[in-house]
Design an enzyme around this catalytic site. Structure first.
Site, mmCIF file in Angstrom:
data_model
loop_
_atom_site.group_PDB
_atom_site.id
_atom_site.type_symbol
_atom_site.label_atom_id
_atom_site.label_comp_id
_atom_site.label_asym_id
_atom_site.label_seq_id
_atom_site.Cartn_x
_atom_site.Cartn_y
_atom_site.Cartn_z
ATOM 1 C CG ASP A 55 -0.352 -0.091 2.522
ATOM 2 O OD1 ASP A 55 0.875 -0.298 2.601
ATOM 3 O OD2 ASP A 55 -1.074 0.055 3.534
ATOM 4 C CB SER A 56 4.586 1.697 -0.066
ATOM 5 O OG SER A 56 4.806 0.568 -0.893
ATOM 6 C CG ASP A 94 0.573 -4.043 2.155
ATOM 7 O OD1 ASP A 94 0.893 -5.023 2.864
ATOM 8 O OD2 ASP A 94 1.280 -3.023 2.045
ATOM 9 C CE LYS A 122 3.260 -6.231 3.913
ATOM 10 N NZ LYS A 122 2.860 -4.954 4.565
ATOM 11 C CD GLU A 124 0.256 -1.479 8.054
ATOM 12 O OE1 GLU A 124 -0.078 -0.659 8.941
ATOM 13 O OE2 GLU A 124 0.727 -1.129 6.964
ATOM 14 C CD GLU A 191 7.683 -0.351 7.877
ATOM 15 O OE1 GLU A 191 6.829 -1.088 7.342
ATOM 16 O OE2 GLU A 191 7.778 0.861 7.620
HETATM 17 N N1 LIG Z 1 8.913 5.128 -0.251
HETATM 18 C C1 LIG Z 1 8.477 4.481 0.824
HETATM 19 N N2 LIG Z 1 9.320 3.654 1.479
HETATM 20 C C2 LIG Z 1 8.912 2.971 2.589
HETATM 21 O O1 LIG Z 1 9.712 2.197 3.157
HETATM 22 C C3 LIG Z 1 7.573 3.133 3.022
HETATM 23 C C4 LIG Z 1 6.728 4.011 2.300
HETATM 24 N N3 LIG Z 1 7.202 4.670 1.221
HETATM 25 N N4 LIG Z 1 5.454 4.215 2.672
HETATM 26 C C5 LIG Z 1 4.867 3.418 3.718
HETATM 27 C C6 LIG Z 1 5.855 3.126 4.742
HETATM 28 C C7 LIG Z 1 6.361 4.314 5.537
HETATM 29 N N5 LIG Z 1 7.668 3.842 5.925
HETATM 30 C C8 LIG Z 1 8.621 4.554 6.647
HETATM 31 C C9 LIG Z 1 8.778 5.908 6.446
HETATM 32 C C10 LIG Z 1 9.746 6.615 7.144
HETATM 33 C C11 LIG Z 1 10.548 5.968 8.072
HETATM 34 C C12 LIG Z 1 11.586 6.733 8.815
HETATM 35 O O2 LIG Z 1 11.923 7.834 8.444
HETATM 36 N N6 LIG Z 1 12.162 6.190 9.888
HETATM 37 C C13 LIG Z 1 13.214 6.854 10.635
HETATM 38 C C14 LIG Z 1 13.291 6.266 12.040
HETATM 39 C C15 LIG Z 1 13.189 7.343 13.071
HETATM 40 C C16 LIG Z 1 13.471 6.819 14.471
HETATM 41 O O3 LIG Z 1 14.670 6.697 14.800
HETATM 42 O O4 LIG Z 1 12.516 6.501 15.231
HETATM 43 C C17 LIG Z 1 14.564 6.658 9.941
HETATM 44 O O5 LIG Z 1 15.460 7.461 10.191
HETATM 45 O O6 LIG Z 1 14.701 5.705 9.173
HETATM 46 C C18 LIG Z 1 10.386 4.607 8.266
HETATM 47 C C19 LIG Z 1 9.424 3.903 7.550
HETATM 48 C C20 LIG Z 1 7.947 2.561 5.335
HETATM 49 N N7 LIG Z 1 7.078 2.529 4.187
HETATM 50 C C1 LIG Z 2 7.177 -1.226 3.436
HETATM 51 C C2 LIG Z 2 6.488 -2.513 3.064
HETATM 52 C C3 LIG Z 2 6.769 -3.592 4.053
HETATM 53 C C4 LIG Z 2 5.012 -2.300 2.895
HETATM 54 O O1 LIG Z 2 4.184 -2.680 3.669
HETATM 55 C C5 LIG Z 2 4.600 -1.522 1.712
HETATM 56 O O2 LIG Z 2 5.385 -1.341 0.777
HETATM 57 O O3 LIG Z 2 3.446 -1.086 1.708
HETATM 58 MG MG LIG Z 3 2.328 -1.686 3.425
#
Ligand SMILES: Nc1nc(=O)c2c([nH]1)NC[C@@H]1CN(c3ccc(C(=O)N[C@@H](CCC(=O)O)C(=O)O)cc3)CN21
Ligand SMILES: CC(C)C(=O)C(=O)O
Ligand SMILES: [Mg+2]
Length: 274
Positions: A55-56, A94, A122, A124, A191
């Site tokens: 669903d991303s 998803d 899948k 959540e 994740e």
């Molecule tokens: N382009 C894209 N990639 C993805 O992996 C993704 C999506 N979209 N959309 C749905 C979700 C959103 N996701 C995300 C988005 C941002 C972070 C992020 O910025 N995490 C921080 C962690 C911050 C902390 O330390 O608590 C990082 O720095 O990675 C993580 C997962 C994973 N999924």
């Molecule tokens: C980030 C992955 C695991 C996902 O759920 C997605 O792409 O939607």
């Molecule tokens: Mg997803």
């Protein structure tokens, strides 16, 4: 473009049995997201065993600022496109936000995804999902449960934040994982959790685990395709690596990803959380 089957690395269909065998034999499982037929075909050529219709797509295809606006119809449309481009990979789709908030509703919507071409759905969530997982399992629908940072709960979390950092939160993730496996979950996806916890959970459960930002110990790895091709629209999470470098084409970028996941050079320590 690649209608010649001999170019494809996956010589027979990947099934849940294949994935279970890979966990048992400690061969890493590769997964990338795909939302259309053409990229799916290139992933087949590169030998990516599992494809996630995530669903991303709401973010990378539709340009939304979260995954919440995505509908089950959107998921079916992209699953059908991926299915038409696919030869032998295992397709996970998803379930969209609120399409599985009640068990009977989850069954109706999971059926739509399976009919569109998914091999597994899948969802959540944690222990609260057990009744739903049980119902889908009993009706013959394979289930992957997505735990840790569950993006459909972004507004409840207050941002995309690493999960399972405290001992209590880690203990809860283990209990929820075991509850979901007992209910019939066939794969667990983690994740954004600490690398050490990814190892503990992978060793504690009998089913294959797939990680994103969960360290190199999980049985498999997944990335959003756009991220690993370096065409992320916004902020790039820490767990992302750009594989479209050094003059590679897209096929070679997918091949490099497969190689690095298999030989455990990806993810490196810099892609994980403590
Ligand atoms: N382009 C894209 N990639 C993805 O992996 C993704 C999506 N979209 N959309 C749905 C979700 C959103 N996701 C995300 C988005 C941002 C972070 C992020 O910025 N995490 C921080 C962690 C911050 C902390 O330390 O608590 C990082 O720095 O990675 C993580 C997962 C994973 N999924
Ligand atoms: C980030 C992955 C695991 C996902 O759920 C997605 O792409 O939607
Ligand atoms: Mg997803």
């Amino acid at each position: 473009m690649y209608s010649d089957n001999s170019q494809r690395k996956l010589t027979k269909p990947v099934t849940l049995s294949t994935l279970r065998k890979m966990k048992a034999e400690k061969e890493k499982i590769t997964c990338l997201t795909s939302y259309d037929a053409s990229f799916t075909n290139v992933m087949n050529v590169a030998g990516v065993e599992t494809i996630l219709v995530g669903d991303s797509l709401g973010m990378v295809v539709q340009g939304q600022d979260s995954t919440l606006p995505v509908t089950i119809e959107d998921m079916c449309y992209h699953t059908a496109a991926v299915k038409r481009g696919n030869t032998n990979a295992f397709i996970l789709s998803d379930m969209s936000f609120m399409s599985y908030s009640k068990p009977e509703q989850a069954l109706d919507n999971a059926a739509k995804l399976m009919q569109a071409g998914a091999n597994m759905v899948k969802l959540e969530g944690g222990s609260w999902l057990a009744d739903t997982v049980k119902l889908l399992s009993q009706r013959g629908i394979p289930v992957c449960a997505h735990l840790g940072l569950t993006p459909q709960s972004v507004h409840k979390f207050g941002g995309y934040k690493v999960q399972g950092k405290s001992q209590d939160a880690a203990d809860l993730l283990l209990q929820e994982s075991l509850d979901l496996v007992a209910a019939g979950a066939d794969i667990l996806l983690y994740e954004c959790i600490p690398t050490g916890l990814g190892k503990t959970l992978t060793e504690a459960v009998p089913v294959p685990t797939i990680g994103i930002g969960a360290g190199h110990h999980t049985d498999g790895q997944v990335l959003v395709m756009h991220d690993m091709l370096g065409i992320n629209l916004g902020h790039t999470p820490k767990f992302v690596k750009n594989f479209l470098i050094d003059g590679r084409n897209v096929t070679q970028a997918f091949e490099a990803y497969v190689k690095e996941v298999k030989d455990m050079t990806f993810p490196g320590p810099e892609h994980g959380f403590k």
